[in-house]
Write a protein that holds these residues in place. Structure first.
Motif, PDB file in Angstrom:
ATOM      1  N   THR A 429     -40.262 -20.503 -31.638  1.00 60.86           N
ATOM      2  CA  THR A 429     -39.746 -20.709 -32.995  1.00 60.86           C
ATOM      3  C   THR A 429     -40.402 -19.761 -33.977  1.00 60.86           C
ATOM      4  O   THR A 429     -41.634 -19.719 -34.079  1.00 60.86           O
ATOM      5  N   ARG A 431     -40.964 -18.951 -37.937  1.00 59.78           N
ATOM      6  CA  ARG A 431     -40.944 -19.711 -39.186  1.00 59.78           C
ATOM      7  C   ARG A 431     -41.307 -18.820 -40.361  1.00 59.78           C
ATOM      8  O   ARG A 431     -42.166 -17.941 -40.251  1.00 59.78           O
ATOM      9  N   ASP A 464     -37.835 -21.910 -43.585  1.00 57.88           N
ATOM     10  CA  ASP A 464     -36.769 -21.542 -42.650  1.00 57.88           C
ATOM     11  C   ASP A 464     -37.356 -21.420 -41.253  1.00 57.88           C
ATOM     12  O   ASP A 464     -38.514 -21.002 -41.089  1.00 57.88           O
ATOM     13  N   SER A 465     -36.559 -21.745 -40.253  1.00 58.10           N
ATOM     14  CA  SER A 465     -36.983 -21.566 -38.868  1.00 58.10           C
ATOM     15  C   SER A 465     -35.780 -21.227 -38.010  1.00 58.10           C
ATOM     16  O   SER A 465     -34.638 -21.577 -38.340  1.00 58.10           O
ATOM     17  N   ASP A 475     -27.641 -22.192 -28.827  1.00 59.01           N
ATOM     18  CA  ASP A 475     -27.876 -22.595 -30.215  1.00 59.01           C
ATOM     19  C   ASP A 475     -29.268 -22.157 -30.640  1.00 59.01           C
ATOM     20  O   ASP A 475     -30.257 -22.540 -30.005  1.00 59.01           O
ATOM     21  N   ALA A 477     -30.656 -23.091 -33.288  1.00 62.61           N
ATOM     22  CA  ALA A 477     -31.218 -24.223 -34.040  1.00 62.61           C
ATOM     23  C   ALA A 477     -31.808 -23.782 -35.375  1.00 62.61           C
ATOM     24  O   ALA A 477     -32.855 -24.265 -35.801  1.00 62.61           O
ATOM     25  N   THR A 479     -32.796 -23.589 -39.077  1.00 54.01           N
ATOM     26  CA  THR A 479     -32.931 -24.586 -40.135  1.00 54.01           C
ATOM     27  C   THR A 479     -33.383 -23.899 -41.411  1.00 54.01           C
ATOM     28  O   THR A 479     -34.081 -22.888 -41.382  1.00 54.01           O
ATOM     29  N   SER A 480     -32.987 -24.451 -42.529  1.00 62.47           N
ATOM     30  CA  SER A 480     -33.406 -23.947 -43.824  1.00 62.47           C
ATOM     31  C   SER A 480     -33.410 -25.128 -44.779  1.00 62.47           C
ATOM     32  O   SER A 480     -32.401 -25.821 -44.917  1.00 62.47           O
ATOM     33  N   TYR A 481     -34.545 -25.375 -45.417  1.00 67.33           N
ATOM     34  CA  TYR A 481     -34.582 -26.501 -46.341  1.00 67.33           C
ATOM     35  C   TYR A 481     -35.489 -26.194 -47.516  1.00 67.33           C
ATOM     36  O   TYR A 481     -36.414 -25.396 -47.426  1.00 67.33           O
ATOM     37  N   VAL A 514     -43.168 -30.827 -38.371  1.00 70.51           N
ATOM     38  CA  VAL A 514     -42.251 -30.048 -37.550  1.00 70.51           C
ATOM     39  C   VAL A 514     -42.382 -30.527 -36.110  1.00 70.51           C
ATOM     40  O   VAL A 514     -43.486 -30.752 -35.618  1.00 70.51           O
ATOM     41  N   ASN A 523     -34.966 -31.844 -30.178  1.00 72.28           N
ATOM     42  CA  ASN A 523     -34.995 -31.287 -31.538  1.00 72.28           C
ATOM     43  C   ASN A 523     -36.226 -30.416 -31.734  1.00 72.28           C
ATOM     44  O   ASN A 523     -36.852 -30.427 -32.793  1.00 72.28           O
ATOM     45  N   ARG A 526     -37.791 -28.298 -35.096  1.00 73.39           N
ATOM     46  CA  ARG A 526     -37.068 -28.642 -36.323  1.00 73.39           C
ATOM     47  C   ARG A 526     -37.949 -29.460 -37.267  1.00 73.39           C
ATOM     48  O   ARG A 526     -38.843 -30.176 -36.849  1.00 73.39           O
TER      49      ARG A 526
END
Length: 731
Positions: A429, A431, A464-465, A475, A477, A479-481, A514, A523, A526
């Motif tokens: 991952t 990040r 973001d990851s 996928d 996977a 993510t952005s928050y 995380v 997951n 994430r």
């Protein structure tokens, strides 16, 4: 196996103890030979810790004894006296600090007040955030500060146990110190600490300062198959531009290469007897095992300007660049000969499934810039000491595919060979995390006795990851928050007399969790929802020249996470999710007694940690794993026979810890005794400091800790009896 190993090691232990006794016994004779020509050292008055400020407290120069919170400060001298070179050593010194997953040759993982610290967010270096997913060198640190409790006052996001702050050595008066040490099976260590001040050529002979620290070690620990090496170089300088302006800069580079140590585990549903396990056995002993390598570069620049007698401005920036090669012959679970699969333990016969784990070239970059103002003012008859500012920080990890491949069957005796499979078939991952934190802290003096405390931090997160090494069509996977959180902190204190303070405080913190990046998680990698923790605390603190002491009661609550077992496409998988709450409440007591020629430092914690609100009702009311309820730690010192010779002793007691989430198994309590001696020998204007020590004097066999991670049980034994000796030459 255990009996044979003990018999084979006994003569060496006896020789080591005899050698230390001869060195300690010969020191007085050596000094007597010098006494005729060397004057005695002048007596030194040591200022109590109660008068020392603690940076991690957040309230500037306010002494620790006057703050409405609990913190401890461990000096470089204390670390040297105990022979400690990693953050894991803090677990011997403070009852509030414990092991979370401390493996030889690897990253130090700590818990405070029973909560695991997050190595990405719970560590500071001179007050700025750093990443502790590495082997942090301590040779150029003047002290380590530990803040206990919810840390929202000092950190935008962090686990609720507390913060650890590393304080860098800065230029001082003229100093040259050289240290040589030997320990264990032949570990050799050396270090140099050099400091000078220089003239600017314009009449100020102290305008420039320079301090250089160099350290290196050839590692040959008692743990087998774990030989390695480490080195560190650091330079710190300062420039007193004017009487009101100070510029400080420093840079540090380091490298450690050493095989790490996997944990033992349950054998089926049975807890193995620690006395039957040789603590020197390293399950990472395959012919294809490679060392874990940590490389780090850190630099900082700080500018302070005194506007007037009341106000000071500061700009402080830092960068950190880490490169890790994380490798391990990794035991995890077990497939028995009858086909039974044990996902959380090893097999009853002592075998386990071994995996070839490799994650090379892990790059983690951290940057931080803090702009602040600190000053005093009076308003409405109340004196205020204010600190306000903004902290910009950025963290970026760039990884590549990793190997996590079945390599064969191993056993707890380390006698079965397995076959390497370094194929980089698993994802990792990447990040990118940015945060902007606005903060305000105010110490308000209402009267001679009453004082109020306010802290407020507003944090804006942008994270973001994305998975890397994903198969075509898979996928990623991504993510952005974005999150905005505000963490308040309030306190009040009352000076019962000039040396006795009563206080109460309340605060909040936020943890950004995380999911572990392992293929077993559906997951993996994430982010979970922000976990908001709350703490309140009441206590008494006292500080004087002869004794510093405190006692407090705390209560910390936070949302809990749990790994839920799933079956996906016929495979056993896990899903990490928020589930219920975790509540830690307890009593802490600390004391530092000082008398002529000696002293006693002690700390104790009685902790009640429980879980409630889980969707699995069988877990409610149970204790968390790997958290002892009772901890006592003592450090004694006393000058004996003649000035300069000091005997030392350390005692650690830790109560039982739960091994399984259902509390059906626990590891017993244990006690460890360490002994040491220190001798200061004056030779003209120079000083020699001799140190010797024996750790775990009784060679106690016990399970030191029981981490439960990735739904798997790990067991780490107490290290066997070890010895150490060093000499420091101060010119």
């Amino acid at each position: 196996m255990a009996t044979s190993s003990s018999l084979n090691s006994f003569p060496r232990h006896r020789v080591a103890l005899a050698s230390i006794a001869m060195v300690a016994g010969g020191l007085p004779l050596l000094v007597n030979a010098q006494s005729a020509s060397s004057p005695a050292l002048p007596s030194v008055v040591v200022k109590g810790a109660s008068q020392a400020a603690v940076t991690v407290g957040g309230f500037g120069d306010t002494p620790l004894a006057k703050l409405p919170l609990q913190a401890s400060v461990v000096s470089a001298e204390q670390l040297t006296d105990r022979g400690l070179s990693s953050l894991a050593g803090l677990t011997l010194l403070d009852a509030g600090v414990g092991d979370a997953y401390n493996s030889a040759g690897y990253v130090s993982y700590l818990k405070i007040r029973g909560y695991d610290l997050d190595n990405r967010f719970n560590y500071r270096r001179d007050g700025l955030p750093i990443n502790a997913e590495t082997a942090l060198p301590l040779a150029n640190k003047s002290s380590i500060e530990v803040l206990k409790g919810t840390s929202g006052i000092q950190a935008g996001t962090s686990a609720p146990g507390g913060l650890v702050n590393l304080v860098v050595k800065r230029p001082t008066t003229e100093l040259t110190s050289v240290t040589l040490g030997v320990s264990e099976r032949g570990t050799l260590e050396s270090a140099m600490d050099w400091s000078r001040r220089f003239s600017d050529g314009h009449g100020n002979d102290k305008a420039f300062g320079l301090r250089v620290n160099v350290a290196g070690a050839k590692l040959r620990p008692e743990l087998r198959d774990a030989d390695g090496n480490r080195w560190m170089m650091a330079v710190a300088g300062d420039w007193r531009v004017t009487r009101d302006t100070l510029v400080e800069a420093e840079v540090e580079i380091s490298r450690q290469s050493q095989p790490s140590q996997p944990g033992f585990s349950l054998l089926g549903n049975q807890l193995p007897d620690a006395k039957s396990i040789d603590p020197r056995t390293n399950l990472n002993n395959q012919s294809w095992s490679q060392p874990v390598v940590f490389e780090g570069r850190t630099a900082s620049l700080r500018v302070q300007h005194q506007l007037n007698a009341d106000w000071k401005l500061q700009a402080h920036a830092a960068i950190q660049r880490l490169v890790n090669d994380d490798r391990l012959a990794y035991p995890f679970g077990c497939t028995a000969s009858d086909g039974t699969y044990y996902p959380s333990t090893y097999c009853p016969d002592g075998t386990f499934d071994q995996y070839d784990f490799r994650s090379d070239n892990e790059r983690r970059h951290s940057d931080a810039l803090d702009l602040s103002a600190q000053g005093k003012l009076s308003f409405a008859g109340i004196r205020h000491e204010l600190t306000t500012g903004v902290l910009f920080s950025r963290y970026k990890s760039r990884l590549q595919g990793q190997a996590y491949n079945w390599a064969g069957t191993g056993n707890i005796w380390g006698t079965l060979p397995t076959v390497a499979d370094p194929t980089l078939g698993s994802t990792n991952t990447n990040r990118t995390e940015r945060s902007t934190e606005f903060y305000l802290r105010d110490a308000m003096q209402f009267s001679e006795r009453w004082q109020g405390w306010l802290g407020l931090r507003h944090t804006r997160l942008d994270r973001d990851s994305v998975l890397v090494n994903v198969q075509p069509g898979g996928d990623d996977a991504a993510t952005s928050y974005r999150q905005s959180v505000t963490t308040p902190w309030l306190g009040v204190s009352y000076a019962i007399d000039p040396q006795l303070l009563a206080y109460a405080s309340w605060g909040e913190g936020v943890e950004s969790a995380v999911v572990p990046n392992l293929p077993v998680y559906v997951n993996a990698g994430r982010a979970l929802p922000a976990l908001r923790s709350k703490q309140w605390e009441v206590g008494l603190k006292s500080g004087s020249r002869t004794v510093d002491w405190s006692i407090n009661y705390f209560d910390i609550r936070k949302p809990a996470t749990r790994d839920l077992a799933l079956v996906v496409n016929g495979e056993d998988r896990l899903e990490s999710r928020v589930d219920g709450r975790q509540n830690h409440r307890g009593v802490e007591a600390q004391a530092d007694l000082k008398w002529t020629g000696g002293g006693l430092m002690g700390s104790a914690m009685k902790l009640r940690a429980r879980r409630d609100g889980s969707t699995d009702a069988t877990l409610n009311g149970l204790k968390p794993t790997n958290v002892p309820e009772t901890v006592i730690k003592l450090q004694a010192r006393q000058t004996v026979w003649q000035p300069g010779l000091e005997l030392q002793a350390g005692v650690v007691y830790e109560g039982k810890r739960m091994v399984l989430p259902d509390n059906s198994l626990s590891i017993p309590s244990w006690t460890r005794l360490d002994l040491g001696a220190r001798y200061e020998q004056s030779i003209g204007r120079q000083l020699l400091i001799w140190r010797v020590g024996v750790d775990n004097v009784t060679d106690r066999r016990a399970w030191r800790e029981s981490p439960y991670q990735y739904s798997h049980v790990y067991l780490y034994p107490l290290a066997n009896r070890t010895w150490r000796a060093s000499v420091e030459w101060i010119l």
